[in-house]
Design a protein around this motif. Structure first.
Motif, PDB file in Angstrom:
ATOM      1  N   LYS A  17       5.890 -11.088 -12.959  1.00  0.00           N
ATOM      2  CA  LYS A  17       5.975 -10.261 -11.672  1.00  0.00           C
ATOM      3  C   LYS A  17       5.512  -8.746 -12.141  1.00  0.00           C
ATOM      4  O   LYS A  17       4.991  -7.914 -11.311  1.00  0.00           O
ATOM      5  N   ARG A  18       5.979  -8.306 -13.318  1.00  0.00           N
ATOM      6  CA  ARG A  18       5.363  -6.751 -13.606  1.00  0.00           C
ATOM      7  C   ARG A  18       3.999  -6.943 -13.891  1.00  0.00           C
ATOM      8  O   ARG A  18       3.538  -5.850 -13.791  1.00  0.00           O
ATOM      9  N   SER A  19       3.319  -7.950 -14.197  1.00  0.00           N
ATOM     10  CA  SER A  19       1.868  -7.992 -14.498  1.00  0.00           C
ATOM     11  C   SER A  19       1.231  -8.051 -13.407  1.00  0.00           C
ATOM     12  O   SER A  19       0.288  -7.330 -13.119  1.00  0.00           O
ATOM     13  N   LEU A  20       1.426  -9.110 -12.442  1.00  0.00           N
ATOM     14  CA  LEU A  20       0.668  -9.341 -11.228  1.00  0.00           C
ATOM     15  C   LEU A  20       1.476  -9.345 -10.080  1.00  0.00           C
ATOM     16  O   LEU A  20       0.974  -9.741  -8.917  1.00  0.00           O
ATOM     17  N   GLY A  21       2.622  -8.652 -10.008  1.00  0.00           N
ATOM     18  CA  GLY A  21       3.021  -8.378  -8.725  1.00  0.00           C
ATOM     19  C   GLY A  21       2.530  -7.582  -7.666  1.00  0.00           C
ATOM     20  O   GLY A  21       1.622  -6.777  -8.205  1.00  0.00           O
ATOM     21  N   LEU A  22       2.918  -7.774  -6.457  1.00  0.00           N
ATOM     22  CA  LEU A  22       2.213  -6.770  -5.379  1.00  0.00           C
ATOM     23  C   LEU A  22       2.312  -5.386  -5.720  1.00  0.00           C
ATOM     24  O   LEU A  22       1.499  -4.390  -5.317  1.00  0.00           O
ATOM     25  N   GLY A  23       3.720  -5.192  -6.268  1.00  0.00           N
ATOM     26  CA  GLY A  23       4.104  -3.605  -6.392  1.00  0.00           C
ATOM     27  C   GLY A  23       2.976  -3.117  -7.544  1.00  0.00           C
ATOM     28  O   GLY A  23       2.634  -1.847  -7.479  1.00  0.00           O
ATOM     29  N   ARG A  24       2.704  -3.915  -8.534  1.00  0.00           N
ATOM     30  CA  ARG A  24       1.968  -3.422  -9.541  1.00  0.00           C
ATOM     31  C   ARG A  24       0.422  -3.226  -9.173  1.00  0.00           C
ATOM     32  O   ARG A  24       0.034  -2.200  -9.250  1.00  0.00           O
TER      33      ARG A  24
ATOM     34  N   LEU B  93      -1.383   0.574  -8.693  1.00  0.00           N
ATOM     35  CA  LEU B  93      -2.631   0.728  -9.513  1.00  0.00           C
ATOM     36  C   LEU B  93      -3.678   1.628  -8.315  1.00  0.00           C
ATOM     37  O   LEU B  93      -4.326   2.515  -8.647  1.00  0.00           O
ATOM     38  N   TRP B  94      -3.484   1.027  -7.140  1.00  0.00           N
ATOM     39  CA  TRP B  94      -4.177   1.666  -6.187  1.00  0.00           C
ATOM     40  C   TRP B  94      -3.772   3.276  -5.834  1.00  0.00           C
ATOM     41  O   TRP B  94      -4.553   4.044  -5.576  1.00  0.00           O
ATOM     42  N   THR B  95      -2.568   3.327  -5.939  1.00  0.00           N
ATOM     43  CA  THR B  95      -1.934   4.740  -5.616  1.00  0.00           C
ATOM     44  C   THR B  95      -2.264   5.672  -6.936  1.00  0.00           C
ATOM     45  O   THR B  95      -2.716   6.694  -6.518  1.00  0.00           O
ATOM     46  N   VAL B  96      -2.379   5.084  -7.924  1.00  0.00           N
ATOM     47  CA  VAL B  96      -2.888   5.987  -9.263  1.00  0.00           C
ATOM     48  C   VAL B  96      -4.552   6.407  -8.759  1.00  0.00           C
ATOM     49  O   VAL B  96      -4.808   7.464  -8.918  1.00  0.00           O
ATOM     50  N   SER B  97      -5.231   5.385  -8.431  1.00  0.00           N
ATOM     51  CA  SER B  97      -6.640   5.534  -8.250  1.00  0.00           C
ATOM     52  C   SER B  97      -6.744   6.581  -6.933  1.00  0.00           C
ATOM     53  O   SER B  97      -7.560   7.436  -6.910  1.00  0.00           O
ATOM     54  N   ALA B  98      -5.981   6.398  -6.069  1.00  0.00           N
ATOM     55  CA  ALA B  98      -6.076   7.502  -4.970  1.00  0.00           C
ATOM     56  C   ALA B  98      -5.634   8.764  -5.416  1.00  0.00           C
ATOM     57  O   ALA B  98      -6.190   9.945  -5.026  1.00  0.00           O
ATOM     58  N   VAL B  99      -4.573   8.934  -6.227  1.00  0.00           N
ATOM     59  CA  VAL B  99      -4.183  10.064  -6.765  1.00  0.00           C
ATOM     60  C   VAL B  99      -5.345  10.952  -7.587  1.00  0.00           C
ATOM     61  O   VAL B  99      -5.661  12.003  -7.677  1.00  0.00           O
ATOM     62  N   PHE B 100      -6.031   9.950  -8.445  1.00  0.00           N
ATOM     63  CA  PHE B 100      -7.268  10.341  -9.209  1.00  0.00           C
ATOM     64  C   PHE B 100      -8.227  11.152  -8.227  1.00  0.00           C
ATOM     65  O   PHE B 100      -9.071  11.702  -8.623  1.00  0.00           O
ATOM     66  N   ALA B 101      -8.629  10.232  -7.127  1.00  0.00           N
ATOM     67  CA  ALA B 101      -9.736  10.323  -6.175  1.00  0.00           C
ATOM     68  C   ALA B 101      -9.155  11.815  -5.625  1.00  0.00           C
ATOM     69  O   ALA B 101     -10.266  12.852  -5.360  1.00  0.00           O
ATOM     70  N   LEU B 102      -7.968  12.198  -5.332  1.00  0.00           N
ATOM     71  CA  LEU B 102      -7.718  13.471  -4.890  1.00  0.00           C
ATOM     72  C   LEU B 102      -8.100  14.664  -6.025  1.00  0.00           C
ATOM     73  O   LEU B 102      -8.679  15.412  -5.442  1.00  0.00           O
ATOM     74  N   GLY B 103      -7.759  14.397  -7.094  1.00  0.00           N
ATOM     75  CA  GLY B 103      -8.221  15.318  -8.201  1.00  0.00           C
ATOM     76  C   GLY B 103      -9.535  15.610  -8.019  1.00  0.00           C
ATOM     77  O   GLY B 103     -10.279  16.717  -8.265  1.00  0.00           O
TER      78      GLY B 103
ATOM     79  N   ARG C 233       1.863  -0.069 -21.661  1.00  0.00           N
ATOM     80  CA  ARG C 233       2.694  -0.623 -21.053  1.00  0.00           C
ATOM     81  C   ARG C 233       2.313  -2.084 -20.683  1.00  0.00           C
ATOM     82  O   ARG C 233       2.885  -3.259 -20.992  1.00  0.00           O
ATOM     83  N   ASP C 234       1.185  -2.246 -20.023  1.00  0.00           N
ATOM     84  CA  ASP C 234       0.536  -3.448 -19.813  1.00  0.00           C
ATOM     85  C   ASP C 234       0.078  -4.435 -20.916  1.00  0.00           C
ATOM     86  O   ASP C 234       0.385  -5.601 -21.299  1.00  0.00           O
ATOM     87  N   ARG C 235      -0.042  -3.701 -22.150  1.00  0.00           N
ATOM     88  CA  ARG C 235      -0.350  -4.369 -23.445  1.00  0.00           C
ATOM     89  C   ARG C 235       1.051  -4.851 -24.260  1.00  0.00           C
ATOM     90  O   ARG C 235       1.033  -6.092 -24.607  1.00  0.00           O
TER      91      ARG C 235
END
Length: 209
Positions: free
Chosen positions: A39-46, A50-60, A106-108
């Motif tokens: 669940k931690r690896s492939l859960g919907l929250g994960r 990932l998309w949230t982090v990418s969105a923040v990176f896109a904001l930067g 953490r993924d590793r």
């Protein structure tokens, strides 16, 4: 275990200790921890994280693009905002980059614990569900859509930009956003594929036991 991983399940007991443990208890712990790790690896929250982090990176990156476009402008007032945009961009990109590195570590650790608990015992009834083909497919399809969007933004939108003032900054911004989408899609697809391939290898022996 590092402080950043304190909330993860513990590793399995050493082999010489497992020989003295109750097999039912060990299998129950193994099933519980493997479900949690998957669940931690492939859960919907994960995936959303990932998309949230990418969105923040896109904001930067948006602030960086604004700095480049302001630099290209002949407007003296716009030039004043170049360092402001640059500082804002760095203020968003640098912490996000550090968070991304933390997430990769953490993924590793999650993958290491998954492999360790999978090798601790065999339980065909539990292991067949841990392959999570539905979750892998969700990650794969959503990543495909995101990757297609990234390619369209990178090449399709950039092709419509006409030469002129601010064109270089606009192309830099648009192609950067497209690459962020594309890289996010690649990470998601690679994660889904890697998990499914790992599960096939890790649990292929369950049929023989």
């Amino acid at each position: 275990m590092p402080a950043s991983h304190r909330d993860l399940p513990p590793p399995p007991p050493p082999a010489h200790m497992r020989a003295w443990m109750d097999e039912t208890v060990l299998r129950a712990d193994r099933a519980l921890f493997l479900r949690d790790l998957v669940k931690r690896s492939l859960g919907l929250g994960r995936l959303l994280l990932l998309w949230t982090v990418s969105a923040v990176f896109a904001l930067g990156w948006t602030f960086v693009g604004m700095a480049v476009m302001a630099h290209e402008s002949d407007d003296g007032l716009s030039a004043v905002f170049v360092p402001v945009y640059a500082v804002l961009g760095a203020g968003v990109l640098i912490p996000t980059g550090f968070w991304f590195v933390w997430g990769a570590r953490r993924d590793r650790e999650v993958r290491r614990l998954l492999s360790a608990w999978a090798e601790a015992d065999r339980d065909p009834a539990t292991d067949s569900r841990l392959r999570a083909p539905g979750r892998s497919l969700t990650w794969l399809l959503s990543s495909f859509v995101l990757g297609a969007l990234g390619l369209w933004v990178t090449f399709g939108t950039a092709a419509t930009v006409r030469p002129g003032k601010g064109a270089y900054g606009l192309i830099t911004y648009v192609m950067g956003i497209g690459m962020i989408l594309w890289i996010t899609a690649l990470l998601g697809a690679a994660k889904a594929t890697a998990h499914y391939r790992w599960a096939l290898r890790a649990f292929s022996g369950a049929r023989r036991h």
